[in-house]
Every structure is written in C-alpha cells, then in structure tokens.
Design a protein around this motif. Structure first.
Motif, PDB file in Angstrom:
ATOM      1  N   ASP A 219       0.663  -1.132  -0.048  1.00 23.60           N
ATOM      2  CA  ASP A 219       0.010  -0.181   0.012  1.00 23.60           C
ATOM      3  C   ASP A 219       0.937   1.274  -0.105  1.00 23.60           C
ATOM      4  OD1 ASP A 219      -3.079   0.699   0.719  1.00 23.60           O
ATOM      5  OD2 ASP A 219      -1.676   2.463   1.596  1.00 23.60           O
ATOM      6  N   ILE A 220       0.473   2.317  -0.851  1.00 25.74           N
ATOM      7  CA  ILE A 220       1.143   3.478  -0.843  1.00 25.74           C
ATOM      8  C   ILE A 220       1.384   4.245   0.343  1.00 25.74           C
ATOM      9  CG2 ILE A 220      -0.712   5.093  -1.287  1.00 25.74           C
ATOM     10  CD1 ILE A 220       1.015   6.248  -3.688  1.00 25.74           C
ATOM     11  N   SER A 221       0.485   3.766   1.610  1.00 27.01           N
ATOM     12  CA  SER A 221       0.867   4.657   2.751  1.00 27.01           C
ATOM     13  C   SER A 221       2.051   4.013   3.508  1.00 27.01           C
ATOM     14  CB  SER A 221      -0.521   4.204   3.450  1.00 27.01           C
ATOM     15  OG  SER A 221      -0.418   2.906   3.891  1.00 27.01           O
ATOM     16  N   GLN A 222       2.649   2.894   3.113  1.00 33.53           N
ATOM     17  CA  GLN A 222       3.931   2.489   3.453  1.00 33.53           C
ATOM     18  C   GLN A 222       5.131   3.123   2.954  1.00 33.53           C
ATOM     19  OE1 GLN A 222       3.001  -1.543   2.179  1.00 33.53           O
ATOM     20  NE2 GLN A 222       2.668  -2.407   4.114  1.00 33.53           N
ATOM     21  N   LEU A 223       5.030   3.887   2.014  1.00 40.33           N
ATOM     22  CA  LEU A 223       6.029   4.364   1.357  1.00 40.33           C
ATOM     23  C   LEU A 223       6.861   5.416   2.272  1.00 40.33           C
ATOM     24  CD1 LEU A 223       7.457   4.494  -1.356  1.00 40.33           C
ATOM     25  CD2 LEU A 223       5.979   6.341  -2.080  1.00 40.33           C
ATOM     26  N   PRO A 224       6.289   6.449   3.003  1.00 42.19           N
ATOM     27  CA  PRO A 224       7.109   7.266   3.644  1.00 42.19           C
ATOM     28  C   PRO A 224       8.057   6.662   4.527  1.00 42.19           C
ATOM     29  CG  PRO A 224       4.932   8.253   3.622  1.00 42.19           C
ATOM     30  CD  PRO A 224       4.795   6.825   2.978  1.00 42.19           C
ATOM     31  N   GLY A 225       7.822   5.484   5.276  1.00 42.84           N
ATOM     32  CA  GLY A 225       8.685   4.885   6.074  1.00 42.84           C
ATOM     33  C   GLY A 225       9.764   4.131   5.322  1.00 42.84           C
ATOM     34  N   LEU A 226       9.383   3.417   4.287  1.00 37.83           N
ATOM     35  CA  LEU A 226      10.548   3.190   3.407  1.00 37.83           C
ATOM     36  C   LEU A 226      11.405   4.236   2.992  1.00 37.83           C
ATOM     37  CD1 LEU A 226      11.889   0.966   1.798  1.00 37.83           C
ATOM     38  CD2 LEU A 226      10.407   1.311  -0.274  1.00 37.83           C
ATOM     39  N   ILE A 227      10.942   5.293   2.469  1.00 38.79           N
ATOM     40  CA  ILE A 227      11.920   6.437   2.310  1.00 38.79           C
ATOM     41  C   ILE A 227      12.728   6.643   3.290  1.00 38.79           C
ATOM     42  CG2 ILE A 227      12.020   8.858   1.474  1.00 38.79           C
ATOM     43  CD1 ILE A 227      10.862   6.737  -0.808  1.00 38.79           C
ATOM     44  N   LYS A 228      12.227   6.929   4.552  1.00 34.64           N
ATOM     45  CA  LYS A 228      13.009   7.316   5.732  1.00 34.64           C
ATOM     46  C   LYS A 228      14.155   6.199   5.864  1.00 34.64           C
ATOM     47  CE  LYS A 228      10.051   9.521   8.826  1.00 34.64           C
ATOM     48  NZ  LYS A 228       8.680   9.379   9.500  1.00 34.64           N
ATOM     49  N   GLN A 229      14.020   4.857   5.614  1.00 34.33           N
ATOM     50  CA  GLN A 229      14.928   3.820   5.581  1.00 34.33           C
ATOM     51  C   GLN A 229      15.870   4.228   4.670  1.00 34.33           C
ATOM     52  OE1 GLN A 229      13.167   0.081   5.573  1.00 34.33           O
ATOM     53  NE2 GLN A 229      12.647   0.008   7.636  1.00 34.33           N
ATOM     54  N   LEU A 230      15.463   4.503   3.146  1.00 35.51           N
ATOM     55  CA  LEU A 230      16.495   4.711   2.211  1.00 35.51           C
ATOM     56  C   LEU A 230      17.227   5.916   2.446  1.00 35.51           C
ATOM     57  CD1 LEU A 230      14.045   3.781  -0.700  1.00 35.51           C
ATOM     58  CD2 LEU A 230      15.836   2.469  -0.013  1.00 35.51           C
ATOM     59  N   ASP A 231      16.782   6.948   3.152  1.00 34.90           N
ATOM     60  CA  ASP A 231      17.401   8.231   3.296  1.00 34.90           C
ATOM     61  C   ASP A 231      18.608   7.842   4.394  1.00 34.90           C
ATOM     62  OD1 ASP A 231      16.366  10.040   1.817  1.00 34.90           O
ATOM     63  OD2 ASP A 231      14.781  10.643   3.125  1.00 34.90           O
ATOM     64  N   GLY A 232      18.263   7.054   5.341  1.00 33.46           N
ATOM     65  CA  GLY A 232      19.205   6.543   6.182  1.00 33.46           C
ATOM     66  C   GLY A 232      19.941   5.264   5.884  1.00 33.46           C
ATOM     67  N   SER A 233      19.787   4.928   4.361  1.00 33.11           N
ATOM     68  CA  SER A 233      20.392   3.755   3.955  1.00 33.11           C
ATOM     69  C   SER A 233      20.314   2.447   4.718  1.00 33.11           C
ATOM     70  CB  SER A 233      21.789   4.059   3.553  1.00 33.11           C
ATOM     71  OG  SER A 233      21.985   4.996   2.718  1.00 33.11           O
ATOM     72  N   GLN A 234      19.147   2.113   5.341  1.00 32.99           N
ATOM     73  CA  GLN A 234      18.840   0.876   6.241  1.00 32.99           C
ATOM     74  C   GLN A 234      18.215  -0.087   5.544  1.00 32.99           C
ATOM     75  OE1 GLN A 234      17.331   2.888   9.536  1.00 32.99           O
ATOM     76  NE2 GLN A 234      18.922   3.980   9.937  1.00 32.99           N
ATOM     77  N   ALA A 235      17.611   0.035   4.553  1.00 35.91           N
ATOM     78  CA  ALA A 235      16.676  -0.798   3.830  1.00 35.91           C
ATOM     79  C   ALA A 235      17.473  -1.774   2.838  1.00 35.91           C
ATOM     80  CB  ALA A 235      15.639   0.115   2.913  1.00 35.91           C
ATOM     81  N   THR A 236      16.732  -3.042   2.773  1.00 37.96           N
ATOM     82  CA  THR A 236      17.644  -3.850   1.952  1.00 37.96           C
ATOM     83  C   THR A 236      16.420  -4.515   0.835  1.00 37.96           C
ATOM     84  OG1 THR A 236      18.745  -4.733   4.068  1.00 37.96           O
ATOM     85  CG2 THR A 236      18.686  -6.346   1.996  1.00 37.96           C
ATOM     86  N   PRO A 237      16.619  -4.206  -0.379  1.00 38.67           N
ATOM     87  CA  PRO A 237      15.661  -4.630  -1.363  1.00 38.67           C
ATOM     88  C   PRO A 237      15.323  -5.981  -1.288  1.00 38.67           C
ATOM     89  CG  PRO A 237      17.523  -3.587  -2.463  1.00 38.67           C
ATOM     90  CD  PRO A 237      17.847  -3.656  -0.895  1.00 38.67           C
ATOM     91  N   ASN A 238      14.075  -6.341  -1.513  1.00 37.47           N
ATOM     92  CA  ASN A 238      13.757  -7.890  -1.509  1.00 37.47           C
ATOM     93  C   ASN A 238      14.525  -8.638  -2.914  1.00 37.47           C
ATOM     94  OD1 ASN A 238      11.490  -7.659   0.114  1.00 37.47           O
ATOM     95  ND2 ASN A 238      10.224  -6.973  -1.591  1.00 37.47           N
ATOM     96  N   ALA A 239      14.622  -9.776  -2.432  1.00 35.77           N
ATOM     97  CA  ALA A 239      15.405 -10.649  -3.707  1.00 35.77           C
ATOM     98  C   ALA A 239      14.279 -10.651  -5.032  1.00 35.77           C
ATOM     99  CB  ALA A 239      15.555 -12.065  -2.921  1.00 35.77           C
ATOM    100  N   PRO A 240      14.666 -10.841  -5.875  1.00 37.56           N
ATOM    101  CA  PRO A 240      13.820 -10.908  -7.177  1.00 37.56           C
ATOM    102  C   PRO A 240      12.581 -11.661  -7.006  1.00 37.56           C
ATOM    103  CG  PRO A 240      16.174 -11.466  -7.842  1.00 37.56           C
ATOM    104  CD  PRO A 240      16.350 -11.110  -6.328  1.00 37.56           C
ATOM    105  N   ASP A 241      12.750 -12.757  -6.386  1.00 28.37           N
ATOM    106  CA  ASP A 241      11.689 -13.656  -6.218  1.00 28.37           C
ATOM    107  C   ASP A 241      10.471 -13.107  -5.432  1.00 28.37           C
ATOM    108  OD1 ASP A 241      12.968 -15.953  -3.860  1.00 28.37           O
ATOM    109  OD2 ASP A 241      12.647 -14.100  -3.732  1.00 28.37           O
ATOM    110  N   GLY A 242      10.787 -11.863  -4.889  1.00 27.70           N
ATOM    111  CA  GLY A 242       9.889 -11.507  -4.244  1.00 27.70           C
ATOM    112  C   GLY A 242       9.535 -11.515  -2.451  1.00 27.70           C
TER     113      GLY A 242
END
Lengths: 243, 243
Positions: A219-242
C-alpha cells in the motif's frame, strides 16, 4: 539520501484499469452475437499489440484498436451504430472523474514536505495532463513527465535531464515491466505496489526479472517509512523472487 | 540578441497537411454514396471541433473523428469493411516518410551554429517524437517540446521552464493562431511562414490579430538573414495587416 521520488500515475495514484475493463465490457456486449467475451478480449489484445508501434499507449489508441477489432471479428459486418457505441465508451473514459487510490493524497502530502516529487506517466499527452489537473494532487509535484514509453533509455534520459543520479532516484509504480525493472536495471531504487488489475501487456515472465532488486509494498501509505529507511540507507531490497 | 529560436514542426519543417488531405480523400470516397466531398469535409470538421476537448490534436484524434463522421453521416449504415479502409488510411499517415520542406535542413544547420534551437509541436507524443527522429534534423535541436495545445500559457510556461525572456525568444511557424499570435502577445518575436495548405481550425479572422506585430517570410531560407537583423536589433516587424 534520496533526491527525487517519482510516481507512475495510472493504477499507482489513481484507478485506471477499471475504466478499460468497463469499455471492454461494452465491446464484448456489441460483439456478443459473433463471439464469446474471452475471445473478444484475446482478439482485442492481439490488435492492440500489433498497433502499439503505430499508436503507442493511451485511450485513443485503445479506442482505435477496439473499433478495428470489432470490424475484423465480424468480417466487416458490424454497423456504424455499434461503432458509435464503442466510441461513446471511449469518450466516457476520457471524461471520467479521477478516483485517487486510498491514502495516495496523504502520502504525497507527507512526502512533498521533505522531497521533490515527480510524475512519470505514459499515454496520451492531453489525457494524462488533464487527469493530473483534475486529480487535485498536481501541486505536490515539482516535475511532470508524460512519455511515450517507459524503457531504460526513457529513465536514463529523465535522470540526465533533471541531473539526478540513479541511486538517489526512487520510482514507485504498479507495473514491473514499465516502472520497476528498467529503473532497477539502471541502479535506481524501485518500489513496486501491485494493483489488483493489470493489463496483459504490462505483465512480465519470471526470466525477465533476472537478478534485479526492488522493494515491494502492499500500500502506498507504507512509502514514507521506506523512504526514511532509504534516506538512512538502512533498507534492503527484496530478492527478485519477491521474498 | 536572440537566445533561442523555436520552430513549429508540421508544415513548418516538414509537409504534414497533404497527409491529412489524402486521408480525407479516402473518407470522401468511402462516403461518396451518401454525400458530396464538400459536405463530408464540413461534417468532419464539425466532428473534429466537437472532439477537440476529448482527443486533442494529432492523427489518432483525426482517425477517431473520421470514423465517427462516417458512422454519423450514414445514419449508422456504414459497414466495418469501410471503417477498416479509414483506419488503414490513418495508419499510412502514421508511418509515412517525413518529407522536409525545401531548404529547411540547410537553414537549421546554419542557425544551429550560432543559436540554441527548439521544436515546439502539438499532437500525439509518440507520432511527433517519431517524426522528429525520422526527419534527420533532430540533432540540431537543444530542446524538444511536444505540447497538447499552443496558447499564451503554453509559451509562458516554456519560457519559464527554460528561463528565456520573451524578447530574446523567436517562434517560427505556419499557423497564425498557434505559432504567431500567442508569442507576439507575450512580447516575443514571431515569424510567420505561411504554408500553402492550412487546416480550417488554425485560421484566424482579422479581428483576432489586434495590434500584434510579427514578421512574415516567404521561405525558411530567409530566416538566418532576419535573425542577424534581430541580433543587431535592426529589424522592424510588419504591421498586423501584413504590410
């Protein structure tokens, strides 16, 4: 740190595919004396795919392909009155109110406070611009880009034009083919938010995903949380199999 | 001193209106059992004008309006086979080779040495971009802008976007309505080069010209001379009556 957050529009910010589905029902109804709805869908998709190099994406292309399909599957027997019904269905699509997805507005409002936002959408220039104007969220976007296709080259050109480096660019969209894979291939941050209906042409087979990494949200409402992580470089992308 | 020289494309850089005229002949032929060619032209123009808010400009819009006109003027009696002829005519327009106007290429080549050049064209995004790519002159342009309409606001937005002041902006085109009057109204330099065929919708009545000043040339090859004068501020625009 993220520089620009770009959004696909159709089926990412507002509902779009249901309008196509509704018009296809009109076509199926008109052609019901000649063939089953499933066959009509298949014939229409084949015509659309053939016409893509001529017409590109968007409602006018879809309308022309519907008319052509109707003429072809009836062996030229369809009459003008019925063609007018198909054209009327296309015009309803073009003037339909824009229905934003739930929480799209609040999310854009929140993200626009901290980041530059961009819309990247393909289709008819007039229709896409008019929808953005009618949407009530246009003021959140620093940049609006209507493009004729969404390939790696398209995104490379846009990043060059706005002088954004790939790793500081986020693309959010519902189409793996158009929004996610080309951006991931360029080393950008891609966030996939699936829509419950997706046009056949926009689906991809697993082998096209290769080793590319992207994020997936419900859901789009989860986006600000992810952006905060990306700004802090703490997020890890999913593997391609999702997973 | 001139900063940017902008060009309309259809019927300014390459021949365009003859393609429309050819397709209209196909329509007139298809409808010949029902009405005279002149009546067909009038009916088509009325349909196009009505559809403009839905479809905007370009070949796909034209194609849809041709189909609609054919259905209407035959009282719904036209058959699918004939609709397919109309669609085929539209597809021929979309894949037609780009035929540059005489001396357009040399003129662009000369002007590109001293000035930044821009294309500003309205119509289908894919079709206009594809024509520019096929034209062989795309490399002369620093900026390409496909717009859905050409109003004062369009030009104001483009000047802001590229940070060009009106008096240092030249617009060259064949349409008084779309290329010349809105630019002249903003205080820009407008250069009218009439084309021998002009779509009815692009014509203006004298009272719309008001007190606006613009230049008029017979041929694009005269443009470098005029630009030199403008760079030296020695040129005097024609009075609005074209004298």
């Amino acid at each position: 740190m993220i520089d620009v957050i770009a959004f696909d529009a159709d089926d990412t910010l507002w509902h779009n595919e249901p309008l196509y589905a509704e018009a296809q029902q009109v076509l199926a109804q008109v052609l019901s004396p000649y063939m089953d709805p499933e066959e009509v869908d298949r014939a229409l998709y084949a015509t659309e795919a053939q016409n893509l190099p001529y017409y590109g994406y968007g409602i006018k292309s879809f309308a022309l392909s519907m008319v052509e399909t109707a003429c072809q599957v009836t062996g030229g027997k369809i009459q003008g009155e019925q063609i007018l019904e198909i054209i009327a269905a296309a015009k309803r699509m073009l003037s339909h109110p824009v229905r934003l997805l739930g929480r799209a507005e609040e999310t854009l409002c929140e993200l626009a406070k901290s980041h530059r936002l961009m819309v990247i959408t393909k289709g008819d220039l007039l229709d896409q611009s008019a929808k953005l104007a009618r949407s009530g969220v246009a003021h959140h976007f620093t940049y609006t880009e209507v493009v004729s296709d969404k390939t790696e080259q398209t995104y490379r050109d846009l990043m060059n034009k706005h002088q954004i480096s790939a790793e500081r660019f986020v693309m959010v969209g519902n189409s793996l083919k158009s929004d996610i894979l080309p951006v991931a291939a360029l080393g950008g941050q891609a966030v996939w938010i699936p829509y419950h209906l997706t046009w056949q042409h926009e689906t991809v087979t697993p082998h096209q995903i290769g080793g590319l990494c992207y994020y997936e949200l419900d859901d789009i409402s989860q986006l600000p949380g992810l952006i905060k992580q990306l700004d802090g470089s703490q997020a890890t992308p999913n593997a391609p199999d999702g997973s």
